[in-house]
Design an enzyme around this catalytic site. Structure first.
Site, PDB file in Angstrom:
ATOM      1  N   HIS A  58      -3.827  17.478 -33.653  1.00 46.58           N
ATOM      2  CA  HIS A  58      -4.116  16.353 -32.756  1.00 46.58           C
ATOM      3  C   HIS A  58      -5.042  15.389 -33.469  1.00 46.58           C
ATOM      4  CE1 HIS A  58      -6.893  19.694 -31.940  1.00 46.58           C
ATOM      5  NE2 HIS A  58      -7.837  18.784 -31.713  1.00 46.58           N
ATOM      6  N   ASN A  82      -9.701  17.296 -36.650  1.00 46.73           N
ATOM      7  CA  ASN A  82     -10.458  18.458 -37.107  1.00 46.73           C
ATOM      8  C   ASN A  82      -9.486  19.530 -37.576  1.00 46.73           C
ATOM      9  OD1 ASN A  82     -12.917  17.275 -36.345  1.00 46.73           O
ATOM     10  ND2 ASN A  82     -12.681  17.970 -34.232  1.00 46.73           N
ATOM     11  N   HIS A  95       5.473  21.668 -32.100  1.00 53.59           N
ATOM     12  CA  HIS A  95       4.232  22.340 -32.520  1.00 53.59           C
ATOM     13  C   HIS A  95       4.013  22.272 -34.031  1.00 53.59           C
ATOM     14  CE1 HIS A  95       0.865  25.117 -32.039  1.00 53.59           C
ATOM     15  NE2 HIS A  95       1.238  25.587 -33.215  1.00 53.59           N
ATOM     16  N   HIS A 130      -7.820  12.546 -32.685  1.00 53.15           N
ATOM     17  CA  HIS A 130      -8.701  11.928 -31.704  1.00 53.15           C
ATOM     18  C   HIS A 130      -8.767  10.429 -32.013  1.00 53.15           C
ATOM     19  CE1 HIS A 130     -10.899  15.740 -30.478  1.00 53.15           C
ATOM     20  NE2 HIS A 130     -10.436  16.127 -31.651  1.00 53.15           N
ATOM     21  N   HIS A 161      -3.120  23.080 -32.261  1.00 46.03           N
ATOM     22  CA  HIS A 161      -1.919  22.222 -32.258  1.00 46.03           C
ATOM     23  C   HIS A 161      -2.446  20.897 -32.795  1.00 46.03           C
ATOM     24  CE1 HIS A 161       1.844  20.594 -30.029  1.00 46.03           C
ATOM     25  NE2 HIS A 161       1.264  19.526 -30.586  1.00 46.03           N
ATOM     26  N   ASP A 205      -8.660  12.642 -23.400  1.00 47.25           N
ATOM     27  CA  ASP A 205      -9.364  13.900 -23.620  1.00 47.25           C
ATOM     28  C   ASP A 205     -10.069  14.318 -22.329  1.00 47.25           C
ATOM     29  OD1 ASP A 205     -10.523  15.422 -26.438  1.00 47.25           O
ATOM     30  OD2 ASP A 205     -11.605  15.778 -24.567  1.00 47.25           O
ATOM     31  N   CYS A 228       1.269  21.892 -26.574  1.00 49.10           N
ATOM     32  CA  CYS A 228       2.731  21.856 -26.422  1.00 49.10           C
ATOM     33  C   CYS A 228       3.072  21.585 -24.961  1.00 49.10           C
ATOM     34  CB  CYS A 228       3.363  23.187 -26.848  1.00 49.10           C
ATOM     35  SG  CYS A 228       3.607  23.386 -28.611  1.00 49.10           S
ATOM     36  N   CYS A 270       0.941  27.496 -26.142  1.00 45.39           N
ATOM     37  CA  CYS A 270       0.061  26.451 -26.682  1.00 45.39           C
ATOM     38  C   CYS A 270      -0.159  25.344 -25.642  1.00 45.39           C
ATOM     39  CB  CYS A 270       0.691  25.880 -27.949  1.00 45.39           C
ATOM     40  SG  CYS A 270      -0.154  24.429 -28.558  1.00 45.39           S
TER      41      CYS A 270
HETATM   42  P1  5GP Z   1     -10.759  19.830 -31.364  1.00 42.27           P
HETATM   43  O1  5GP Z   1     -12.108  20.412 -31.062  1.00 42.27           O
HETATM   44  O2  5GP Z   1      -9.714  20.921 -31.536  1.00 42.27           O
HETATM   45  O3  5GP Z   1     -10.721  18.834 -32.462  1.00 42.27           O
HETATM   46  O4  5GP Z   1     -10.357  18.987 -30.083  1.00 42.27           O
HETATM   47  C1  5GP Z   1      -9.795  19.542 -28.949  1.00 42.27           C
HETATM   48  C2  5GP Z   1     -10.000  18.532 -27.846  1.00 42.27           C
HETATM   49  O5  5GP Z   1      -9.119  18.846 -26.795  1.00 42.27           O
HETATM   50  C3  5GP Z   1     -11.409  18.533 -27.251  1.00 42.27           C
HETATM   51  O6  5GP Z   1     -11.972  17.235 -27.392  1.00 42.27           O
HETATM   52  C4  5GP Z   1     -11.198  18.928 -25.798  1.00 42.27           C
HETATM   53  O7  5GP Z   1     -12.040  18.231 -24.917  1.00 42.27           O
HETATM   54  C5  5GP Z   1      -9.730  18.598 -25.574  1.00 42.27           C
HETATM   55  N1  5GP Z   1      -9.045  19.452 -24.617  1.00 42.27           N
HETATM   56  C6  5GP Z   1      -9.042  20.809 -24.590  1.00 42.27           C
HETATM   57  N2  5GP Z   1      -8.267  21.262 -23.592  1.00 42.27           N
HETATM   58  C7  5GP Z   1      -7.757  20.152 -22.977  1.00 42.27           C
HETATM   59  C8  5GP Z   1      -6.872  19.973 -21.859  1.00 42.27           C
HETATM   60  O8  5GP Z   1      -6.392  20.911 -21.249  1.00 42.27           O
HETATM   61  N3  5GP Z   1      -6.574  18.685 -21.516  1.00 42.27           N
HETATM   62  C9  5GP Z   1      -7.100  17.608 -22.187  1.00 42.27           C
HETATM   63  N4  5GP Z   1      -6.740  16.401 -21.751  1.00 42.27           N
HETATM   64  N5  5GP Z   1      -7.922  17.744 -23.245  1.00 42.27           N
HETATM   65  C10 5GP Z   1      -8.255  18.999 -23.629  1.00 42.27           C
HETATM   66 ZN    ZN Z   2       1.567  23.549 -29.697  1.00 39.99          ZN
END
Ligand code: 5GP
Ligand code: ZN
Length: 113
Positions: free
Chosen positions: A99, A86, A45, A101, A97, A29, A6, A3
């Site tokens: 999160h 989300n 996790h 925002h 995982h 992000d 993680c 992950c």
């Molecule tokens: P989700 O779409 O799952 O709500 O948000 C995932 C977020 O993680 C996205 O805004 C994406 O830009 C961010 N993200 C994905 N991979 C990485 C990464 O490797 N590093 C960072 N800093 N952000 C990431």
């Molecule tokens: Zn995780």
């Protein structure tokens, strides 16, 4: 466990970390959608909001306790911000995982969907 969040939370792969404590980490992000766009995650996790339960609920409280600390640090506490998590396919969750925002630094859209 492969992950990505993680690994970021436990600093096995690099990120622009802005805050951490024993249980959580917050980092910028990769693809920011506002002048300030930070992700707050538990180090342990948890897949999504659907997996919050008695045993892990205190980590979610830790995240919400840290949010005003982080927003003060980032200079958006007074101007305001939005917190989004989300969940699942219709929620457009792309990383499995949990999160949160934090979006701010500009007037955000009045619509949420
Ligand atoms: P989700 O779409 O799952 O709500 O948000 C995932 C977020 O993680 C996205 O805004 C994406 O830009 C961010 N993200 C994905 N991979 C990485 C990464 O490797 N590093 C960072 N800093 N952000 C990431
Ligand atoms: Zn995780």
């Amino acid at each position: 466990m492969s992950c990505i969040f993680c690994k970021i939370a436990n600093q096995e792969i690099p990120s622009e970390l802005v805050y951490e404590n024993d249980n959580i980490a917050a980092f910028k992000d990769l693809n920011p959608q506002a002048p300030v766009h930070i992700l707050v995650v538990p180090k342990k996790h948890i897949g999504s909001i659907n997996e919050i339960k008695e045993e892990n609920k205190s980590i979610i409280a830790d995240i919400f306790e840290a949010i005003p600390i982080i927003t003060k640090q980032e200079g958006i506490n007074d101007s305001g911000y939005r917190v989004i998590s989300n969940c699942g396919e219709n929620g457009c969750q792309s990383v499995e995982h949990i999160h949160f925002h934090i979006l701010g630094g500009k007037k955000l859209s009045e619509t949420l969907s």
